[in-house]
Design a protein around this motif. Structure first.
Motif, PDB file in Angstrom:
ATOM      1  N   TYR A 144       0.821  -1.203   0.000  1.00 33.79           N
ATOM      2  CA  TYR A 144       0.000   0.000   0.000  1.00 33.79           C
ATOM      3  C   TYR A 144       0.862   1.264   0.000  1.00 33.79           C
ATOM      4  O   TYR A 144       1.957   1.274   0.548  1.00 33.79           O
ATOM      5  CB  TYR A 144      -0.914   0.012   1.224  1.00 33.79           C
ATOM      6  CG  TYR A 144      -1.923  -1.114   1.246  1.00 33.79           C
ATOM      7  CD1 TYR A 144      -3.148  -0.988   0.602  1.00 33.79           C
ATOM      8  CD2 TYR A 144      -1.643  -2.310   1.905  1.00 33.79           C
ATOM      9  CE1 TYR A 144      -4.074  -2.021   0.627  1.00 33.79           C
ATOM     10  CE2 TYR A 144      -2.561  -3.352   1.933  1.00 33.79           C
ATOM     11  CZ  TYR A 144      -3.772  -3.198   1.289  1.00 33.79           C
ATOM     12  OH  TYR A 144      -4.685  -4.227   1.305  1.00 33.79           O
ATOM     13  N   GLU A 145       0.321   2.334  -0.605  1.00 37.39           N
ATOM     14  CA  GLU A 145       1.041   3.603  -0.674  1.00 37.39           C
ATOM     15  C   GLU A 145       0.246   4.717  -0.010  1.00 37.39           C
ATOM     16  O   GLU A 145      -0.984   4.741  -0.052  1.00 37.39           O
ATOM     17  CB  GLU A 145       1.311   3.996  -2.136  1.00 37.39           C
ATOM     18  CG  GLU A 145       2.284   3.076  -2.849  1.00 37.39           C
ATOM     19  CD  GLU A 145       2.596   3.547  -4.264  1.00 37.39           C
ATOM     20  OE1 GLU A 145       2.057   4.616  -4.669  1.00 37.39           O
ATOM     21  OE2 GLU A 145       3.369   2.872  -4.954  1.00 37.39           O
ATOM     22  N   ILE A 146       0.992   5.647   0.589  1.00 37.31           N
ATOM     23  CA  ILE A 146       0.427   6.887   1.101  1.00 37.31           C
ATOM     24  C   ILE A 146       0.974   8.010   0.233  1.00 37.31           C
ATOM     25  O   ILE A 146       2.192   8.182   0.129  1.00 37.31           O
ATOM     26  CB  ILE A 146       0.811   7.133   2.566  1.00 37.31           C
ATOM     27  CG1 ILE A 146       0.266   6.017   3.467  1.00 37.31           C
ATOM     28  CG2 ILE A 146       0.283   8.489   3.039  1.00 37.31           C
ATOM     29  CD1 ILE A 146       0.697   6.127   4.925  1.00 37.31           C
ATOM     30  N   ALA A 147       0.085   8.754  -0.409  1.00 35.77           N
ATOM     31  CA  ALA A 147       0.504   9.873  -1.254  1.00 35.77           C
ATOM     32  C   ALA A 147       0.856  11.045  -0.351  1.00 35.77           C
ATOM     33  O   ALA A 147      -0.004  11.615   0.323  1.00 35.77           O
ATOM     34  CB  ALA A 147      -0.617  10.247  -2.225  1.00 35.77           C
ATOM     35  N   GLY A 148       2.149  11.374  -0.299  1.00 36.81           N
ATOM     36  CA  GLY A 148       2.626  12.416   0.599  1.00 36.81           C
ATOM     37  C   GLY A 148       2.735  13.758  -0.091  1.00 36.81           C
ATOM     38  O   GLY A 148       1.746  14.392  -0.433  1.00 36.81           O
ATOM     39  N   GLY A 149       3.944  14.217  -0.319  1.00 38.26           N
ATOM     40  CA  GLY A 149       4.193  15.496  -0.966  1.00 38.26           C
ATOM     41  C   GLY A 149       5.674  15.587  -1.256  1.00 38.26           C
ATOM     42  O   GLY A 149       6.340  14.560  -1.407  1.00 38.26           O
ATOM     43  N   GLY A 150       6.199  16.804  -1.320  1.00 39.74           N
ATOM     44  CA  GLY A 150       7.623  16.978  -1.546  1.00 39.74           C
ATOM     45  C   GLY A 150       8.441  16.525  -0.350  1.00 39.74           C
ATOM     46  O   GLY A 150       7.964  16.524   0.783  1.00 39.74           O
ATOM     47  N   ALA A 151       9.691  16.150  -0.597  1.00 42.95           N
ATOM     48  CA  ALA A 151      10.541  15.590   0.454  1.00 42.95           C
ATOM     49  C   ALA A 151      10.788  16.543   1.608  1.00 42.95           C
ATOM     50  O   ALA A 151      11.056  16.110   2.731  1.00 42.95           O
ATOM     51  CB  ALA A 151      11.885  15.164  -0.147  1.00 42.95           C
ATOM     52  N   GLU A 180       6.847  27.182 -11.541  1.00 41.79           N
ATOM     53  CA  GLU A 180       6.071  26.028 -11.071  1.00 41.79           C
ATOM     54  C   GLU A 180       6.948  25.005 -10.338  1.00 41.79           C
ATOM     55  O   GLU A 180       7.004  23.834 -10.693  1.00 41.79           O
ATOM     56  CB  GLU A 180       5.337  25.350 -12.236  1.00 41.79           C
ATOM     57  CG  GLU A 180       4.314  26.245 -12.902  1.00 41.79           C
ATOM     58  CD  GLU A 180       3.539  25.495 -13.983  1.00 41.79           C
ATOM     59  OE1 GLU A 180       4.127  24.605 -14.652  1.00 41.79           O
ATOM     60  OE2 GLU A 180       2.347  25.802 -14.158  1.00 41.79           O
ATOM     61  N   LEU A 181       7.584  25.453  -9.295  1.00 38.93           N
ATOM     62  CA  LEU A 181       8.490  24.586  -8.543  1.00 38.93           C
ATOM     63  C   LEU A 181       7.808  24.013  -7.308  1.00 38.93           C
ATOM     64  O   LEU A 181       6.967  24.662  -6.684  1.00 38.93           O
ATOM     65  CB  LEU A 181       9.722  25.380  -8.097  1.00 38.93           C
ATOM     66  CG  LEU A 181      10.535  26.080  -9.191  1.00 38.93           C
ATOM     67  CD1 LEU A 181      11.668  26.880  -8.557  1.00 38.93           C
ATOM     68  CD2 LEU A 181      11.070  25.077 -10.196  1.00 38.93           C
ATOM     69  N   GLY A 182       8.214  22.803  -6.957  1.00 39.20           N
ATOM     70  CA  GLY A 182       7.811  22.242  -5.681  1.00 39.20           C
ATOM     71  C   GLY A 182       8.630  22.875  -4.570  1.00 39.20           C
ATOM     72  O   GLY A 182       9.498  23.725  -4.817  1.00 39.20           O
ATOM     73  N   LEU A 183       8.376  22.451  -3.344  1.00 38.84           N
ATOM     74  CA  LEU A 183       9.034  23.089  -2.209  1.00 38.84           C
ATOM     75  C   LEU A 183      10.549  22.947  -2.250  1.00 38.84           C
ATOM     76  O   LEU A 183      11.276  23.933  -2.078  1.00 38.84           O
ATOM     77  CB  LEU A 183       8.493  22.517  -0.896  1.00 38.84           C
ATOM     78  CG  LEU A 183       9.123  23.091   0.376  1.00 38.84           C
ATOM     79  CD1 LEU A 183       8.900  24.591   0.470  1.00 38.84           C
ATOM     80  CD2 LEU A 183       8.573  22.380   1.606  1.00 38.84           C
ATOM     81  N   ALA A 184      11.053  21.735  -2.461  1.00 45.55           N
ATOM     82  CA  ALA A 184      12.501  21.523  -2.444  1.00 45.55           C
ATOM     83  C   ALA A 184      13.198  22.378  -3.496  1.00 45.55           C
ATOM     84  O   ALA A 184      14.213  23.030  -3.223  1.00 45.55           O
ATOM     85  CB  ALA A 184      12.822  20.042  -2.656  1.00 45.55           C
ATOM     86  N   ALA A 185      12.631  22.396  -4.708  1.00 46.29           N
ATOM     87  CA  ALA A 185      13.235  23.187  -5.785  1.00 46.29           C
ATOM     88  C   ALA A 185      13.105  24.685  -5.512  1.00 46.29           C
ATOM     89  O   ALA A 185      13.996  25.469  -5.844  1.00 46.29           O
ATOM     90  CB  ALA A 185      12.576  22.831  -7.119  1.00 46.29           C
ATOM     91  N   SER A 186      12.006  25.101  -4.895  1.00 47.14           N
ATOM     92  CA  SER A 186      11.810  26.511  -4.560  1.00 47.14           C
ATOM     93  C   SER A 186      12.853  26.968  -3.540  1.00 47.14           C
ATOM     94  O   SER A 186      13.437  28.052  -3.661  1.00 47.14           O
ATOM     95  CB  SER A 186      10.410  26.733  -3.978  1.00 47.14           C
ATOM     96  OG  SER A 186       9.412  26.556  -4.955  1.00 47.14           O
ATOM     97  N   PRO A 243       9.592  21.801   7.690  1.00 52.30           N
ATOM     98  CA  PRO A 243      11.022  21.491   7.872  1.00 52.30           C
ATOM     99  C   PRO A 243      11.960  22.172   6.886  1.00 52.30           C
ATOM    100  O   PRO A 243      12.974  22.744   7.283  1.00 52.30           O
ATOM    101  CB  PRO A 243      11.055  19.961   7.714  1.00 52.30           C
ATOM    102  CG  PRO A 243       9.697  19.511   8.131  1.00 52.30           C
ATOM    103  CD  PRO A 243       8.754  20.578   7.647  1.00 52.30           C
ATOM    104  N   GLY A 244      11.623  22.126   5.596  1.00 58.12           N
ATOM    105  CA  GLY A 244      12.521  22.700   4.594  1.00 58.12           C
ATOM    106  C   GLY A 244      12.717  24.192   4.751  1.00 58.12           C
ATOM    107  O   GLY A 244      13.830  24.713   4.579  1.00 58.12           O
ATOM    108  N   ILE A 245      11.650  24.910   5.088  1.00 56.72           N
ATOM    109  CA  ILE A 245      11.764  26.362   5.266  1.00 56.72           C
ATOM    110  C   ILE A 245      12.534  26.676   6.544  1.00 56.72           C
ATOM    111  O   ILE A 245      13.320  27.627   6.603  1.00 56.72           O
ATOM    112  CB  ILE A 245      10.370  27.016   5.273  1.00 56.72           C
ATOM    113  CG1 ILE A 245       9.669  26.766   3.930  1.00 56.72           C
ATOM    114  CG2 ILE A 245      10.477  28.518   5.526  1.00 56.72           C
ATOM    115  CD1 ILE A 245       8.261  27.316   3.849  1.00 56.72           C
TER     116      ILE A 245
END
Length: 322
Positions: free
Chosen positions: A38-45, A177-183, A204-206
């Motif tokens: 099974y998978e959980i659809a998360g988001g950016g790393a 149109e960047l995701g969080l990590a790329a932004s 976390p990333g911010i």
């Protein structure tokens, strides 16, 4: 002698059946699971979704003896599409994107068969620029390079709505149109002037970015929040990003939107009940690495309107109340 030897495999077989039956009877999960991975659809790393998804996957795998993993995705819209198609068992989604999905509006040309498992926590709009930037408000974004979120993300949904409310034409902004990590990487290297993000606090990333590159967050006026609420059939609420968050010297007004854990309407009720037991039983452990998990509250988790609660979730919350 031969009769005794012949009896041994029969006895062994009976014992094996009894052991298997005993294990099944004592199993911590319902019989509606199978051997699927099974998978959980998360988001950016670098976001809360993925961290929460990883923690929940670990909790469910250990508690239920099932194979569950978290997957990186583009965000809310992508997650809703994956859940509705059966590619993911669970997914995280902003309440506004989930409402659009069940109504067949916005990014969704037709209604999707998705339902809510629980309301988890509130997410906050971040409009991030460098501290030394000359951008002071949304009206300064025209002609700038600013990421409005990845394609198929809930960030993009809110960014467009808020810019419209602030009388800023989104087409006047150069949006990579960047995701969080790329932004984060692009802002750190000054390749973009800013980016929009919607997530739990602290994201976390911010938080990591702020330790190496001082940042500011642009204010979101309450009148814009009110205007967005008048235009769309969904209630955002005014809120504040607190002092100290990401090194902020004063609080900044913004808007908040609840976040839901969602699943397909085809998911068996027993599976959803088991997911909720694992979620609430593991809340303290989850919160150790994902502070937003500490906000999980049974009394608030049922408020997912206009997205209906899955029947399995209704059963679970009724059991807890009785």
């Amino acid at each position: 002698m031969r009769r005794r030897e012949a009896a041994r495999p029969i006895v062994a077989g009976v014992l094996a059946v009894l052991v298997a039956a005993s294990v099944t009877a004592c199993s911590p999960r319902s019989g509606e699971w199978d051997d699927t991975a099974y998978e959980i659809a998360g988001g950016g790393a670098n976001g809360v979704y993925f961290a929460y998804g990883e923690g929940l996957a670990d909790e469910l795998s250990a508690a239920l003896d099932v194979r569950v993993t978290a997957e990186q995705t583009a965000g809310s819209v992508d997650n809703l599409l994956r859940v509705s198609s059966g590619d993911a068992l669970l997914g995280f989604a902003q309440g506004d994107a989930a409402a659009d999905a069940v109504e067949g509006e916005g990014a969704f040309p037709e209604p999707l068969p998705v339902q809510a498992v629980a309301r988890l926590y509130d997410e906050y709009l971040h409009v991030v620029v460098r501290s030394d930037s000359d951008i002071d408000g949304l009206d300064d974004l025209s002609g700038r390079v600013v990421s409005l979120g990845a394609e198929n993300s809930g960030v993009n949904v809110i960014a467009s709505r808020v810019l419209d409310a602030a009388d800023v034409d989104p087409s006047s902004i150069s949006d990579p149109e960047l995701g969080l990590a790329a932004s984060i990487e692009a802002l750190e290297s000054a390749e973009i002037d800013g980016f929009f993000w919607v997530g739990g606090i602290p994201t976390p990333g911010i938080a990591e970015l702020a330790q190496t590159t001082p940042v500011r967050l642009l204010p979101i006026e309450q009148s814009w929040v009110n205007d967005v609420n008048e235009r769309y059939s969904y209630a955002y609420r005014p809120s504040d990003l607190p002092v100290g968050l990401y090194g902020l010297e004063e609080s900044e007004p913004t808007l908040a939107v609840p976040n839901y854990l969602v699943t397909s309407s085809d998911t068996p009720p027993g599976v959803v009940r088991d997911v909720l037991r694992g979620l609430f039983d593991g809340r303290t452990r989850l919160a150790h690495d994902v502070p937003a998990a500490a906000l999980l509250d049974r009394t608030q988790a049922i408020f997912t309107g206009p997205v209906p609660l899955h029947p399995g979730a209704v059963e679970y919350f009724r059991e807890q109340r009785d």
